[in-house]
Design a protein around this motif. Structure first.
Motif, PDB file in Angstrom:
ATOM      1  N   CYS A  96       0.868  -1.636   0.020  1.00  0.00           N
ATOM      2  CA  CYS A  96      -0.240  -0.018  -0.046  1.00  0.00           C
ATOM      3  C   CYS A  96       0.986   1.194  -0.227  1.00  0.00           C
ATOM      4  O   CYS A  96      -0.059   2.439  -0.767  1.00  0.00           O
ATOM      5  CB  CYS A  96      -1.068   0.349   1.342  1.00  0.00           C
ATOM      6  SG  CYS A  96      -2.473  -1.229   1.000  1.00  0.00           S
ATOM      7  N   SER A  97       1.946   1.026   0.063  1.00  0.00           N
ATOM      8  CA  SER A  97       2.769   2.165   0.915  1.00  0.00           C
ATOM      9  C   SER A  97       3.854   2.234  -0.635  1.00  0.00           C
ATOM     10  O   SER A  97       3.913   4.104  -1.103  1.00  0.00           O
ATOM     11  CB  SER A  97       4.023   2.577   1.902  1.00  0.00           C
ATOM     12  OG  SER A  97       2.971   2.528   2.867  1.00  0.00           O
ATOM     13  N   TYR A  98       4.173   1.251  -1.122  1.00  0.00           N
ATOM     14  CA  TYR A  98       5.337   1.311  -2.374  1.00  0.00           C
ATOM     15  C   TYR A  98       4.735   0.555  -3.321  1.00  0.00           C
ATOM     16  O   TYR A  98       5.777   1.083  -4.489  1.00  0.00           O
ATOM     17  CB  TYR A  98       6.854   1.232  -1.446  1.00  0.00           C
ATOM     18  CG  TYR A  98       7.100   1.722  -0.223  1.00  0.00           C
ATOM     19  CD1 TYR A  98       7.175   2.976  -0.679  1.00  0.00           C
ATOM     20  CD2 TYR A  98       7.159   0.906   0.830  1.00  0.00           C
ATOM     21  CE1 TYR A  98       7.602   3.423   0.458  1.00  0.00           C
ATOM     22  CE2 TYR A  98       6.989   1.634   1.748  1.00  0.00           C
ATOM     23  CZ  TYR A  98       7.100   2.910   1.450  1.00  0.00           C
ATOM     24  OH  TYR A  98       8.686   3.381   2.824  1.00  0.00           O
ATOM     25  N   GLY A  99       3.809   0.583  -3.552  1.00  0.00           N
ATOM     26  CA  GLY A  99       3.451  -0.180  -4.464  1.00  0.00           C
ATOM     27  C   GLY A  99       2.221   0.038  -5.726  1.00  0.00           C
ATOM     28  O   GLY A  99       2.550   0.844  -5.040  1.00  0.00           O
ATOM     29  N   SER A 100       2.342  -0.764  -6.757  1.00  0.00           N
ATOM     30  CA  SER A 100       1.585   0.222  -7.874  1.00  0.00           C
ATOM     31  C   SER A 100       0.651  -0.664  -7.720  1.00  0.00           C
ATOM     32  O   SER A 100      -0.397   0.088  -8.308  1.00  0.00           O
ATOM     33  CB  SER A 100       2.269  -0.230  -9.055  1.00  0.00           C
ATOM     34  OG  SER A 100       1.986  -1.802  -9.208  1.00  0.00           O
ATOM     35  N   VAL A 101       0.011  -1.889  -6.661  1.00  0.00           N
ATOM     36  CA  VAL A 101      -2.080  -2.163  -7.003  1.00  0.00           C
ATOM     37  C   VAL A 101      -1.185  -1.937  -5.373  1.00  0.00           C
ATOM     38  O   VAL A 101      -0.453  -2.504  -4.385  1.00  0.00           O
ATOM     39  CB  VAL A 101      -1.663  -3.200  -7.387  1.00  0.00           C
ATOM     40  CG1 VAL A 101      -3.090  -4.445  -6.805  1.00  0.00           C
ATOM     41  CG2 VAL A 101      -1.437  -3.715  -8.554  1.00  0.00           C
ATOM     42  N   PRO A 102      -2.861  -2.106  -4.472  1.00  0.00           N
ATOM     43  CA  PRO A 102      -3.085  -1.813  -3.131  1.00  0.00           C
ATOM     44  C   PRO A 102      -2.789  -3.230  -2.383  1.00  0.00           C
ATOM     45  O   PRO A 102      -3.326  -3.713  -3.543  1.00  0.00           O
ATOM     46  CB  PRO A 102      -3.763  -0.858  -2.453  1.00  0.00           C
ATOM     47  CG  PRO A 102      -4.618  -0.829  -3.737  1.00  0.00           C
ATOM     48  CD  PRO A 102      -4.003  -0.924  -5.200  1.00  0.00           C
ATOM     49  N   CYS A 103      -2.685  -3.752  -1.558  1.00  0.00           N
ATOM     50  CA  CYS A 103      -2.942  -5.603  -1.021  1.00  0.00           C
ATOM     51  C   CYS A 103      -3.867  -5.764  -1.575  1.00  0.00           C
ATOM     52  O   CYS A 103      -5.007  -4.707  -0.941  1.00  0.00           O
ATOM     53  CB  CYS A 103      -2.573  -5.650   0.214  1.00  0.00           C
ATOM     54  SG  CYS A 103      -3.680  -4.709   1.417  1.00  0.00           S
ATOM     55  N   PRO A 104      -4.454  -7.399  -1.471  1.00  0.00           N
ATOM     56  CA  PRO A 104      -5.575  -7.130  -1.301  1.00  0.00           C
ATOM     57  C   PRO A 104      -6.967  -7.682  -0.524  1.00  0.00           C
ATOM     58  O   PRO A 104      -7.852  -7.711  -0.642  1.00  0.00           O
ATOM     59  CB  PRO A 104      -5.551  -8.987  -1.166  1.00  0.00           C
ATOM     60  CG  PRO A 104      -4.154  -9.214  -2.476  1.00  0.00           C
ATOM     61  CD  PRO A 104      -3.638  -8.373  -2.186  1.00  0.00           C
TER      62      PRO A 104
END
Length: 81
Positions: A53-61
């Protein structure tokens, strides 16, 4: 009919800019991630439940599916950036 959550995200290190596509856990939030580029241990930013959620292109599932118990967001924040 609900759409299944995306499970791949490109996580980018804020320290060195290295990016890598990673598989996200579908039933948990990932609180730590070691950058393969510089070795820095990433932790969630304040207000985020996980490194995706902080550094990814997609938030966690869990966030994608609006899980109300998603990792107790306020209880584990550690940000040393």
């Amino acid at each position: 009919m609900t759409t299944p959550p995306k499970t791949l995200s490109i996580i980018t290190c804020p320290a060195c800019g290295f990016s890598r596509k990673e598989q996200m856990p579908v039933d948990a939030c990932q609180w730590f991630y070691e950058c393969a580029g510089c070795g820095r241990m990433l932790r969630p930013k304040q207000g985020d439940c996980c490194v995706f959620c902080s550094y990814g292109s997609v938030p966690c599932p869990p966030v994608q599916t609006h899980d109300p118990d998603c990792c107790s967001k306020a209880n584990h924040h550690v940000d040393d950036s």
